[in-house]
Write a protein that holds these residues in place. Structure first.
Motif, short mmCIF file in Angstrom:
data_model
loop_
_atom_site.label_atom_id
_atom_site.label_comp_id
_atom_site.label_asym_id
_atom_site.label_seq_id
_atom_site.Cartn_x
_atom_site.Cartn_y
_atom_site.Cartn_z
N LEU A 48 45.21 45.43 45.97
CA LEU A 48 44.37 46.69 45.40
C LEU A 48 43.43 46.17 44.23
O LEU A 48 42.34 46.64 43.77
N SER A 49 44.10 44.95 43.62
CA SER A 49 43.39 44.64 42.44
C SER A 49 42.70 43.32 42.52
O SER A 49 42.50 42.53 41.44
N GLN A 50 42.22 43.01 43.72
CA GLN A 50 41.63 41.77 44.09
C GLN A 50 40.21 41.69 43.49
O GLN A 50 39.73 40.45 43.10
N SER A 51 39.57 42.65 43.17
CA SER A 51 38.30 42.62 42.50
C SER A 51 38.21 42.17 41.11
O SER A 51 37.02 41.71 40.45
N GLY A 54 38.57 37.51 38.72
CA GLY A 54 37.64 36.47 38.17
C GLY A 54 38.20 35.94 36.62
O GLY A 54 37.98 34.87 36.51
N SER A 55 38.88 36.70 35.96
CA SER A 55 38.92 36.43 34.64
C SER A 55 40.42 35.79 34.56
O SER A 55 41.44 36.15 35.19
N ILE A 56 40.63 34.79 33.77
CA ILE A 56 41.72 33.82 33.59
C ILE A 56 42.80 34.76 32.90
O ILE A 56 44.30 34.47 33.47
N GLN A 57 42.83 35.77 32.29
CA GLN A 57 43.76 36.54 31.76
C GLN A 57 44.48 37.47 32.89
O GLN A 57 45.46 37.59 33.01
N TYR A 58 43.60 37.89 33.74
CA TYR A 58 44.24 38.59 34.99
C TYR A 58 45.33 37.85 35.98
O TYR A 58 46.04 38.23 36.24
#
Length: 125
Positions: A48-51, A54-58
């Motif tokens: 559900l959180s694939q979008s 892009g961020s390295i923190q995620y």
């Protein structure tokens, strides 16, 4: 545990394919149910959180969650299985008062055993 064994024996005595499948499913959920629910939860969270990938923190956040769940399951599973077996034996012997402190003692053992692992994990991350 004794009650689960009685139900499984009752299912297998029917000698039907459905009863063997039901016995297998019940034994699987009794032994690995928390693991399966955790994997489904983590998988749905990541899907559900694939979008946001892009961020390295995620990506680091996903890694922390994945290793945190994995480490907690590996550490807690043997303690929980032993405590469940002991509680089932106490219930089978009808010693209801002897199992009252089992939950607190299990949580204390788990806390003392997992504290060094969690400290090293979070300190060195």
């Amino acid at each position: 545990m004794a009650g689960i064994g009685f139900v499984l024996r009752k299912l297998v005595k029917k000698h039907e394919l459905y009863s063997y499948g039901a016995a297998f499913f019940h034994s699987m959920m009794a032994s690995a149910g928390p693991w399966i629910i955790t994997i489904i939860t983590l998988g749905s969270f990541f899907l559900l959180s694939q979008s946001l990938t892009g961020s390295i923190q995620y990506i680091e956040f996903r890694m922390i969650i994945l290793f945190n769940f994995s480490l907690s399951l590996v550490i807690a599973a043997p303690i929980a299985n032993c405590a469940t077996r002991y509680l089932a034996d106490l219930l089978y012997k009808e010693k209801y008062d002897a199992g009252s402190g089992l939950m607190i003692s299990m949580l204390m053992i788990l806390f003392l055993f997992s504290l060094p692992f969690s400290f090293c994990y979070y300190y060195f991350f």
